[in-house]
Write an enzyme that holds these catalytic residues in place. Sequence first.
Site, short mmCIF file in Angstrom:
data_model
loop_
_atom_site.label_atom_id
_atom_site.label_comp_id
_atom_site.label_asym_id
_atom_site.label_seq_id
_atom_site.Cartn_x
_atom_site.Cartn_y
_atom_site.Cartn_z
CE LYS A 274 10.98 -21.89 15.66
NZ LYS A 274 10.49 -23.13 15.02
CG HIS A 298 8.39 -27.10 13.36
ND1 HIS A 298 9.75 -27.03 13.51
CD2 HIS A 298 8.14 -26.79 12.06
CE1 HIS A 298 10.32 -26.71 12.36
NE2 HIS A 298 9.35 -26.55 11.47
NE ARG A 301 4.11 -26.57 9.30
CZ ARG A 301 3.31 -26.62 8.23
NH1 ARG A 301 2.00 -26.50 8.38
NH2 ARG A 301 3.81 -26.81 7.03
#
Length: 406
Positions: A274, A298, A301
Amino acid sequence: MKLSEAAQLVSLKLPSGTRTDRRLGRCRTIEDVRQAAKRRLPRSIFDYVDGGADEEQSLRNNVEAFGRYRYLPKALSDVRSPDISGTVLGRKTAAPLGFAPTGYTRMISPLGEPAVARAAAAAGIPYTLSTMASTSLENLASSPGVSTEDLWFQLYVWKDRALTMDLVRRAEQSGYRVLEVAVDTAVSGNRVRDARNGLTIPPALTLGSILDIGRKPNYWASMLASPVLEFANVSDGAGGGYTIENISRQFDPAVNWDDLERLRDAWPGKLVIKGPIGDVDAKRAQALGIDGVHLSNHGGRQLDRCVAPVDLVRSVRAAVGDGFGVLVDSGVRHGSDIATALALGADACFVGRPYLWGLVAGGQDGVEHVAELLLSQFRRTLQLLGMTSVDELREAGPGILLPPTA
């Protein structure tokens, strides 16, 4: 018009249902849910969910990137009964949607990760528990109403490799179906809003938060009445263990492909990486026996000015071909975003912030409401595109999805 005729047009009904029912009934879009959550959370907690890294350019671009694509519908199709079911990493799902991992969910609501997992199970979609969760992977797997067939676990590779492998073992023993390895956290992102708000985890009763109690007393009352918050998957169970101050120091900037190969050997189930993964790295992962990639930055982030994950889908799918999982999150706010991602070649979309907003707005019912909103929007988009199924949408994608506009 006569007065009697006009009177027939007036419909005055007393409010029905609970306060939560009425609140959710007013939420017709994900932005409505966001605003409902904003009204209920202290500013620092809302900003923790809502904010991104540095200048938040990735945060904004993730949403805007979906809107730059344009549709060219197929005309005159019988779309009375569209099939919105999908297949995600070999398992049939009710829809091509999943709930992405989010850390410390019980800080958002005392109901925490179990409520989200139950809502996912009710919708027939997967839920991914984070290493940074406030509910342990064992407790979540044994919670009533939670299906381990729909449970995934997101792993951070720690400097302490023994702890890393212990988390892998625990996830396997608890019945988790998929292991996701986060590859975009060599160091923690610079969350400016959190720094400005002086956010601590768990939230401390500082002068600022005490002043906030007067504005959001229900939130603070629920926190004070709940068990102590902790990073449950790495807690020592005695009130010690990791804190927000030291846990990010356990992120290992030395993680490399050899670590991923060892995890592939250790994990018997489906394995996904991921992060903001391009076609070259996706091909390398495929060669190592990885089952798929979860394209994500993310939610904006981590690395600011990072490419929007939806813009990676087409090239990654072309590189890996069929039979390899391609999932995408970051910026999904409408069912049409799901349709766009699938037309580009993705197998499913995942959301994080929207279900957290739903959890605040209405608990498990709020999370289910978010899933219903997204899936009703997706079903309508599918019909208006002239598509009868997810498979047809993916096959027709190049012809119905025009290149993004500037």
